[in-house]
Scaffold this active site. Structure first.
Site, PDB file in Angstrom:
ATOM      1  N   ASP A 193      -2.699  64.846  55.377  1.00 46.94           N
ATOM      2  CA  ASP A 193      -2.192  64.261  56.596  1.00 46.94           C
ATOM      3  C   ASP A 193      -1.425  63.007  56.165  1.00 46.94           C
ATOM      4  OD1 ASP A 193      -2.319  63.124  59.379  1.00 46.94           O
ATOM      5  OD2 ASP A 193      -3.729  61.793  58.364  1.00 46.94           O
ATOM      6  N   LYS A 194      -0.411  62.612  56.916  1.00 51.05           N
ATOM      7  CA  LYS A 194       0.353  61.453  56.450  1.00 51.05           C
ATOM      8  C   LYS A 194      -0.323  60.121  56.762  1.00 51.05           C
ATOM      9  CE  LYS A 194       4.064  59.832  58.614  1.00 51.05           C
ATOM     10  NZ  LYS A 194       4.151  58.394  58.891  1.00 51.05           N
ATOM     11  N   THR A 195      -0.391  59.825  58.078  1.00 48.97           N
ATOM     12  CA  THR A 195      -0.829  58.499  58.463  1.00 48.97           C
ATOM     13  C   THR A 195      -2.306  58.284  58.149  1.00 48.97           C
ATOM     14  OG1 THR A 195       0.728  58.728  60.273  1.00 48.97           O
ATOM     15  CG2 THR A 195      -0.741  56.834  60.347  1.00 48.97           C
ATOM     16  N   ASP A 216      -7.879  62.135  58.201  1.00 49.63           N
ATOM     17  CA  ASP A 216      -8.786  61.082  58.643  1.00 49.63           C
ATOM     18  C   ASP A 216      -9.004  61.071  60.143  1.00 49.63           C
ATOM     19  OD1 ASP A 216      -6.193  60.374  59.260  1.00 49.63           O
ATOM     20  OD2 ASP A 216      -6.606  58.225  59.100  1.00 49.63           O
ATOM     21  N   ASP A 242      -7.152  65.714  63.084  1.00 47.36           N
ATOM     22  CA  ASP A 242      -7.189  66.500  61.851  1.00 47.36           C
ATOM     23  C   ASP A 242      -8.411  67.407  61.801  1.00 47.36           C
ATOM     24  OD1 ASP A 242      -4.895  65.251  60.788  1.00 47.36           O
ATOM     25  OD2 ASP A 242      -6.114  63.534  60.154  1.00 47.36           O
TER      26      ASP A 242
HETATM   27  N1  LIG Z   1      -0.499  55.331  70.722  1.00 47.83           N
HETATM   28  C1  LIG Z   1       0.747  55.748  70.478  1.00 47.83           C
HETATM   29  N2  LIG Z   1       1.774  54.900  70.662  1.00 47.83           N
HETATM   30  C2  LIG Z   1       3.025  55.292  70.403  1.00 47.83           C
HETATM   31  N3  LIG Z   1       3.361  56.484  69.952  1.00 47.83           N
HETATM   32  C3  LIG Z   1       2.398  57.379  69.736  1.00 47.83           C
HETATM   33  C4  LIG Z   1       1.045  57.054  69.974  1.00 47.83           C
HETATM   34  N4  LIG Z   1       0.318  58.146  69.685  1.00 47.83           N
HETATM   35  C5  LIG Z   1       1.170  59.078  69.257  1.00 47.83           C
HETATM   36  N5  LIG Z   1       2.439  58.632  69.296  1.00 47.83           N
HETATM   37  C6  LIG Z   1       3.658  59.364  68.925  1.00 47.83           C
HETATM   38  O1  LIG Z   1       3.313  60.696  68.653  1.00 47.83           O
HETATM   39  C7  LIG Z   1       3.612  61.025  67.282  1.00 47.83           C
HETATM   40  C8  LIG Z   1       2.565  61.964  66.730  1.00 47.83           C
HETATM   41  O2  LIG Z   1       1.319  61.351  66.698  1.00 47.83           O
HETATM   42  P1  LIG Z   1       0.121  61.989  65.901  1.00 47.83           P
HETATM   43  O3  LIG Z   1      -1.065  61.149  66.157  1.00 47.83           O
HETATM   44  O4  LIG Z   1       0.046  63.423  66.235  1.00 47.83           O
HETATM   45  O5  LIG Z   1       0.564  61.917  64.390  1.00 47.83           O
HETATM   46  P2  LIG Z   1       0.786  60.657  63.433  1.00 47.83           P
HETATM   47  O6  LIG Z   1      -0.330  59.724  63.590  1.00 47.83           O
HETATM   48  O7  LIG Z   1       2.151  60.108  63.603  1.00 47.83           O
HETATM   49  O8  LIG Z   1       0.836  61.278  62.001  1.00 47.83           O
HETATM   50  P3  LIG Z   1      -0.249  62.032  61.168  1.00 47.83           P
HETATM   51  O9  LIG Z   1      -0.291  63.390  61.749  1.00 47.83           O
HETATM   52  O10 LIG Z   1       0.351  62.009  59.812  1.00 47.83           O
HETATM   53  O11 LIG Z   1      -1.544  61.284  61.270  1.00 47.83           O
HETATM   54  C9  LIG Z   1       3.673  59.709  66.576  1.00 47.83           C
HETATM   55  O12 LIG Z   1       4.494  59.753  65.451  1.00 47.83           O
HETATM   56  C10 LIG Z   1       4.253  58.812  67.647  1.00 47.83           C
HETATM   57  O13 LIG Z   1       5.653  58.989  67.698  1.00 47.83           O
END
Ligand SMILES: Nc1ncnc2c1ncn2[C@@H]1O[C@H](COP(=O)(O)OP(=O)(O)OP(=O)(O)O)[C@@H](O)[C@H]1O
Ligand SMILES: [Cu+]
Length: 673
Positions: A368-370, A565, A569
């Site tokens: 996963d990235k973030t 994390d 996921d």
């Molecule tokens: N609380 C938030 N505030 C602003 N944008 C959000 C928020 N939650 C999600 N997003 C938007 O939705 C997208 C996807 O979120 P998601 O949580 O699915 O993945 P991520 O955290 O970016 O990445 P990863 O999958 O690598 O953990 C984010 O990149 C963002 O653009």
């Protein structure tokens, strides 16, 4: 604490002998060792007159010390050895039979019962000669063997005890009036303050409220360098405090503490039997029947060849002793015990043994990235506003809304907006748009903070050039929409973990592909992928699609691990062949994962892989040692080399059996991470 330790010990021990049904090991380990030792020495002493009284030995020495009633004395002494020295085996066999699970104890018992009953009958008139002296030496050697073996088994499996020993038992509590008193850990409650002096063991999990120091957490997390600690940092019970004095506010003690949970997890993992383990258990069970059949066959064949009943019976007894599937039963449990604890000490918590053992076959690791490949700590880098919107207003609305979200992006925005001295409002309503952002009402305004994907979907127009430019720099861009009008975009940057780069290079060297799965924008994903040299990237994946992607990869016939994390996921972790949760992540992720990485270090994925490989190698090695021994020793015991004068006595058989067990135990000990 003391009591706790004691039970740990017992349970742990039983665990290692799962399936082996070493019933005589059921009690406290050191007590059992003492018992075997005592029985060994007493039996050894009684064996001396038995040897002297034996006609066969006298014959061999060319003397005649026979006297009237000497056979009755011999019988009496042998009866004592049979019951006293043989007791652990007789009792063990009784337990096995009660559980309808005959095994090695039954074999040994059968062998000594046959020898004893036959010899006794000859004393009371049955034609033939007794072999009491062989019965006695057999029991003595068997006691010695089990005594030595238990000691080496304890050596291989007490790694868990090493962890338990890390548990502190006392703390210096600072009372309200500032006085310091030494108390037992279990008397502490949350919020109590304790003093940790330089060089002492940190007694509890807690937060530093005064002082600074470094902590050696290497025994807990495998982190080799001491970790800097200052006010507001967390400390872990069991770590060694460095040169500074610390005042710690107690957060968790006892069962809830980190160390306690690690111990529980390790125990559970050791109990969860893997395929390899089940295989050897089944083999051990079969060996009982094989040994029995071989014993009877040996008896019949020698009788048919015209040998005396004496001789044939002795061969049969030896066969049954040697076939004791002792080493086989211990071959893999010992390796399991060792590798699980070894892993725990390096900060790799194995929750599912089977998946862990299969990890050696992995071909693909999906990250996963973030929060996994990156640190998940966002900071605002650029703000681009549309005409008619004020920066402070937009940030106030955004910060207020994000205050309700747990997402790393939210945390980044909230923190930066706070730093600018802007005060928040409580949103009147709040709703999250899974994987796309969130919406709500702040100060009567409808506010949305959303992903580029969402904006495109809604066909809202924005400044594409700015957006493309920011995201190709690896920045995550979110859009703020106020009352259905685009207010602007906020770009945030996250840091790539240094260790991620190393992990991907190392995986590549092991011919394992690395892929990334992210909800973030394609451009950002590509930027990260280029930085890290990933083999493949899947971007703009909605949370529920993450699991589908994993299944898709699996369907291509690849063994896949998922590392993540977040809550989103969890389904992917559950569907992967090996689910790996990064430790600082959410509880949900940790509970669905097969392995938890305490250190948040992607490079530990590589450690899992290599540990899985070396564990498997050790297991196979041990299984070979154990079965190989039987393959060689059984025919020897049956007397296949008798024509050229090589016959094993039951006592030599017993010695060989113990030797193979000791080898297996020592080999397990040499497992390195
Ligand atoms: N609380 C938030 N505030 C602003 N944008 C959000 C928020 N939650 C999600 N997003 C938007 O939705 C997208 C996807 O979120 P998601 O949580 O699915 O993945 P991520 O955290 O970016 O990445 P990863 O999958 O690598 O953990 C984010 O990149 C963002 O653009
Ligand atoms: Cu045995």
């Amino acid at each position: 604490m003391q009591d706790h330790k004691h039970t740990d010990h017992d349970e742990h021990h039983d665990t290692n002998h799962d399936g082996h049904d070493h019933s005589h090991h059921g009690h406290d380990h050191s007590h059992m060792i003492e018992d075997f030792k005592k029985r060994f020495f007493v039996s050894l002493l009684v064996t001396i007159p038995i040897l002297i009284l034996s006609p066969m030995i006298q014959n061999f020495l060319g003397v005649n010390w026979r006297f009237t009633g000497d056979m009755y004395l011999l019988f009496a002494l042998s009866t004592f050895i049979f019951f006293y020295g043989g007791k652990p085996f007789l009792k063990g066999s009784f337990d096995e039979l009660k559980q309808k699970n005959p095994g090695m104890m039954t074999l040994i018992a059968l062998a000594i019962v046959v020898a004893y009953v036959y010899s006794s009958l000859t004393v009371f008139g049955l034609p033939g000669s007794n072999f009491f002296w062989e019965l006695a030496t057999l029991i003595v050697i068997m006691l010695l063997g089990h005594w030595i073996e238990m000691r080496s088994v304890m050596g291989a499996s007490n790694a868990l005890e090493e962890l338990v020993e890390l548990m502190p038992s006392e703390a210096h509590r600072i009372d309200e009036n500032g006085e310091i008193s030494d108390v037992q850990i279990k008397e502490l409650t949350e919020g109590d303050q304790v003093l940790v002096k330089p060089g002492e063991k940190v007694p509890v999990d807690g937060i530093i409220i005064k002082g600074q120091s470094t902590n050696d957490e290497s025994m807990l997390t495998g982190e080799s360098v001491p970790v800097e600690k200052e006010i507001d940092d967390e400390v872990i019970g069991g770590a060694i405090n460095g040169e500074g004095s610390l005042t710690v506010s107690v957060m968790k003690t006892g069962e809830e503490s980190y160390l306690s949970q690690v111990v529980t997890m390790v125990k559970e993992a050791q109990e969860s039997k893997s395929k390899t383990q089940n295989l050897s258990n089944r083999a051990a069970k079969w060996l009982f029947y094989i040994a029995l059949a071989a014993g009877i066959m040996t008896l019949t064949v020698w009788l048919m060849l015209g040998e005396s009943f004496n001789y044939a019976l002795e061969r049969m007894v030896t066969v049954m002793i040697i076939a004791c599937p002792h080493a086989l039963g211990l071959a893999s449990p010992l390796v399991v015990a060792r590798s699980t604890t070894l892993a725990a000490k390096r900060g790799l918590l194995i929750r599912n043994r089977t998946s862990f053992e299969e990890a050696r076959k992995l071909q693909t690791v999906v990250f996963d990235k973030t929060g996994t490949l990156t640190e998940g700590k966002f900071g605002i880098t650029n703000i681009h506003l549309e005409e008619g919107f004020e920066e402070d207003d937009v940030l106030m609305l955004a910060g207020s809304l994000e205050g309700e979200s747990e997402h790393p992006i939210a945390q980044g925005i909230v923190e930066d907006v706070k730093k600018r001295g802007i005060t928040f409002e409580r949103p009147e309503t709040f709703e999250s748009l899974t994987g796309q952002g969130l919406q709500g009402k702040v100060k009567d305004k409808g506010v949305k903070i959303v992903s580029p994907g969402y904006v495109d979907e809604q066909q809202i127009s924005y400044n594409r050039d700015t957006f493309e430019q920011l995201s190709s720099q690896g920045k995550t861009v979110v859009f703020v929409i106020v009352d259905d009008k685009l207010a602007g975009m906020i770009a945030l940057a996250d840091k790539i973990r240094e260790s991620a780069k190393q992990a991907i290079t190392d995986l590549d060297n092991l011919s394992v592909q690395s892929m990334m799965l992210t909800g973030d924008n394609k451009k950002v994903a590509k930027w990260v992928a280029d930085q890290l040299g990933l083999d493949d990237v899947f971007a703009e994946v909605l949370p529920h699609e993450k699991a589908d992607k994993i299944i898709e990869i699996k369907e291509k016939g690849l063994e896949v691990a998922m590392t993540g994390d977040g809550v989103n996921d969890a389904p992917a972790l559950a569907n992967a062949d090996l689910g790996i949760a990064i430790g600082a992540g959410t509880d949900v992720a940790m509970e669905t994962a097969d392995v938890v990485l305490v250190k948040n270090n992607p490079n530990d994925v590589v450690s899992i892989l290599s540990l899985s490989k070396s564990t498997y190698r050790k297991m196979i090695q041990n299984l070979w040692w154990a079965t190989g021994y039987n393959i060689v020793a059984l025919p020897l015991a049956a007397g296949i080399l008798a024509p050229i004068g090589i016959v094993l006595s039951p006592a030599v058989g017993a010695m060989l059996m113990s030797l193979s067990t000791v080898i297996v135990a020592i080999n397990a000990r040499f497992l390195k991470a």
